[in-house]
Write a protein that holds these residues in place. Structure first.
Motif, short mmCIF file in Angstrom:
data_model
loop_
_atom_site.label_atom_id
_atom_site.label_comp_id
_atom_site.label_asym_id
_atom_site.label_seq_id
_atom_site.Cartn_x
_atom_site.Cartn_y
_atom_site.Cartn_z
N LEU A 42 0.81 -1.22 0.00
CA LEU A 42 0.00 0.00 0.00
C LEU A 42 0.84 1.27 0.00
O LEU A 42 0.29 2.37 -0.12
CB LEU A 42 -0.94 0.01 1.22
N THR A 43 2.17 1.15 0.17
CA THR A 43 3.12 2.27 0.22
C THR A 43 2.60 3.45 1.04
O THR A 43 2.46 4.56 0.52
CB THR A 43 3.49 2.73 -1.20
N PRO A 44 2.30 3.23 2.32
CA PRO A 44 1.83 4.34 3.15
C PRO A 44 2.99 5.23 3.55
O PRO A 44 4.16 4.83 3.50
CB PRO A 44 1.25 3.62 4.37
N GLY A 92 18.50 9.90 -8.85
CA GLY A 92 17.72 9.32 -9.92
C GLY A 92 16.37 8.78 -9.50
O GLY A 92 15.67 8.19 -10.33
N LEU A 93 15.97 8.96 -8.24
CA LEU A 93 14.66 8.47 -7.81
C LEU A 93 13.57 9.45 -8.21
O LEU A 93 13.76 10.67 -8.21
CB LEU A 93 14.63 8.28 -6.28
N SER A 94 12.40 8.92 -8.54
CA SER A 94 11.25 9.78 -8.80
C SER A 94 10.76 10.38 -7.50
O SER A 94 11.15 9.95 -6.41
CB SER A 94 10.13 8.96 -9.46
N ALA A 95 9.86 11.34 -7.61
CA ALA A 95 9.32 11.97 -6.40
C ALA A 95 8.59 10.95 -5.53
O ALA A 95 8.71 10.96 -4.30
CB ALA A 95 8.39 13.11 -6.79
N ALA A 155 8.46 7.43 -0.65
CA ALA A 155 8.29 6.11 -0.02
C ALA A 155 9.56 5.67 0.69
O ALA A 155 9.51 5.17 1.82
CB ALA A 155 7.90 5.09 -1.09
N ALA A 156 10.72 5.85 0.06
CA ALA A 156 11.98 5.37 0.64
C ALA A 156 12.41 6.19 1.83
O ALA A 156 13.11 5.68 2.72
CB ALA A 156 13.08 5.37 -0.42
N SER A 157 12.01 7.44 1.89
CA SER A 157 12.42 8.29 3.01
C SER A 157 11.53 8.17 4.22
O SER A 157 11.87 8.64 5.31
CB SER A 157 12.47 9.76 2.56
N GLU A 158 10.34 7.54 4.06
CA GLU A 158 9.38 7.46 5.16
C GLU A 158 9.60 6.24 6.05
O GLU A 158 9.63 6.36 7.28
CB GLU A 158 7.95 7.42 4.60
N THR A 159 9.74 5.05 5.45
CA THR A 159 9.85 3.82 6.23
C THR A 159 10.87 2.89 5.61
O THR A 159 11.16 2.96 4.41
CB THR A 159 8.50 3.07 6.31
N LEU A 160 11.38 1.98 6.42
CA LEU A 160 12.30 0.96 5.92
C LEU A 160 11.58 0.03 4.93
O LEU A 160 12.16 -0.38 3.92
CB LEU A 160 12.87 0.16 7.10
#
Length: 509
Positions: free
Chosen positions: A53-55, A440-443, A448-453
């Motif tokens: 769900l990529t919360p 090179g990551l999209s917004a 998603a990567a900065s919020e949770t492991l």
């Protein structure tokens, strides 16, 4: 044919139950097992939910917290309602609603709908737990039998926690994350067939009128306070968080004053004048904050940092959870001979050692060390919870068992909220500050990567090998940067609970 009604069952040492009473206890364990299984299963489903769900980190915490938040706000009201309309009746209503909503949660397509389903589970869950504990208080009037029954009840939580990782691990390795919510259906079906015949109804013989103002004040007390603590833990101290806590405290003061004036209050505030009662409630609260907060970060560390499957991660914690069951049962004969002011602090000291070991190892803690530390944690908390719950019920009149049980359960659920809100937020904040994202990551990927492991693991699966490896290494180091801090906070909470026991229980035989 239905079970008899126990309108009023005064405690008497010669009134001992036979086989029927113990079979009724087994039936009452079904919703207890369900709630504890759901809590543990959800911890192990977090990585799968994060990837599916990529919360955001805040949404993930809300998904966890909303259930105990609603529960904590409604437990006292539901406990009082059970005293009035019948505790068995409320238990059956809550079980039906819990089962139906669990089916909806299993198929939630978005994190928002899952949060809503978890809130509804909290509403119906608030009907379950006070009913089980208060029915035990009504059935088991002999103190020695009741102490053993409470040990079984408390061990039911641990047993469910031990089964949760096993069942959840099997489900998560073969099915989607929503399957963990469907566990409720086969657990609750036997309750509907057996409870009407085996569990006696009980209620307050003179409950007084239902006071809607007291119910409203109890809600306005719990919800803003828990929200304010959670908000400030995530966003830092600000006007919104402070205002929410002030509103909750003001409503709490009005609630206490109203209960003191009512002829038949929803919650008898005189109970809190007894150090054994109030001290036992506070011990429960602090212990659960430490335990739930620990499960929150350890379950993710085992899967996302050490790379274990959900099933293997669950098996690592099983020895500690089984130890919790055994400790809760074996402490019964000890508690009959040794003062609680000795038993409870001694037990909690073992838990503090386990937490302290995780704090010393920090991010370097491996699976074996976690297993050993959780054995110590379970040994102490399992024993302490049996004694403290017995003290809560022993210091409340049987006709008010529902309200007294609700206070105990409120401590449990408020502790679950604070466990994830404090220890979980420390981890989230530490992760956000320490993670380094590759170029090179999209917004959407950056968010998603900065919020949770779990979000970082999901994004890594979409990247080239070199970038994926760099992101995973940075994310895991960032996550573990908060493990040591969280563990030391958990150790401090256990030490505080032991101190409360030494002070508040010193005059209790």
């Amino acid at each position: 044919m239905t079970a008899p009604t126990l309108a009023h069952s005064p405690e008497h040492p010669s009134v001992r139950v036979g086989r029927r009473g113990w079979v009724a206890l087994a039936v009452l364990m079904l919703p207890v097992l369900l709630v504890s299984v759901d809590n543990t299963v959800l911890n192990f489903a977090l990585p799968a939910i994060s990837e599916s769900l990529t919360p955001s980190g805040t949404a993930l915490l809300w998904m966890i917290d909303i259930y105990p938040l609603v529960l904590a706000g409604l437990l006292v009201s539901m406990g009082s309602l059970g005293d009035r309309i019948g505790r068995k009746k409320l238990l059956l209503i809550g079980s039906a609603g819990f089962g139906l909503v669990s089916i909806g949660a299993a198929f939630a397509p978005t994190i928002e709908l899952l949060i809503g389903a978890r809130a509804a589970l909290g509403f119906f869950g608030a009907m379950l737990m006070p009913s089980t504990l208060s029915l035990i208080r009504s059935i088991f009037r002999d103190r020695s039998q009741r102490r053993l029954a409470i040990a079984v009840w408390a061990s039911g939580f641990a047993a469910g926690s031990a089964l949760g990782p096993i069942i959840g691990g099997v489900l998560l390795e073969h099915l989607w994350w929503g399957s963990v919510f469907l566990i409720a259906v086969p657990v609750l079906l036997p309750l509907f067939f057996l409870a009407p015949f085996l569990v006696p109804e009980s209620r307050d013989p003179a409950p007084g009128r239902l006071d809607l103002a007291s119910i409203t004040l109890s809600l306005v007390t719990m919800l803003p306070i828990v929200y304010g603590i959670k908000h400030m833990a995530t966003e830092g101290p600000d006007l919104l968080g402070c205002a929410a806590i002030v509103i909750g405290v003001a409503a709490g003061i009005l609630f206490v004053r109203r209960q003191s004036r009512l002829e038949t209050p929803m919650l008898d505030m005189a109970l809190f004048h007894k150090p054994a009662f109030s001290g036992a409630v506070l011990i429960n609260l602090l212990s659960v904050v430490a335990l739930v907060g620990g499960l929150f970060f350890v379950s993710q560390h085992l899967q996302l940092v050490l790379g274990l499957s959900p099933l293997n991660a669950g098996l690592i914690l099983v020895p500690g959870l089984i130890t919790m069951i055994l400790a809760g049962l074996l402490v019964v004969p000890v508690a009959a001979r040794v003062r609680p002011s000795i038993v409870v602090p001694a037990a909690l000291a073992l838990s503090a050692v386990g937490y302290g070991a995780i704090g010393l190892l920090g991010g370097a803690v491996d699976a074996v060390a976690i297993a050993i530390c959780f054995v110590l944690l379970g040994l102490g908390i399992g024993a302490a919870e049996t004694v403290s719950n017995d003290l809560i019920l022993a210091n409340a009149p049987v006709e008010k068992a529902g309200a007294a049980s609700a206070v105990s359960e409120t401590a449990y659920e408020l502790g679950a909220v604070l466990g994830t809100a404090t220890l979980g937020t420390i981890l989230t904040a530490s992760y956000r500050n320490a993670v380094v994202l590759p170029d090179g990551l999209s917004a959407a990927q950056q968010s998603a990567a900065s919020e949770t492991l779990g979000g970082a693991v999901h994004v890594a699966g979409e990247l080239p090998p070199d970038a994926a490896g760099a992101l995973l290494e940075s994310a895991r180091l960032a996550f573990d940067s908060g493990v040591g801090i969280s563990a030391w906070l958990g150790c401090g909470l256990i030490v505080a609970a032991a101190t409360v026991a030494l002070v508040s229980l010193r005059h209790v035989r």
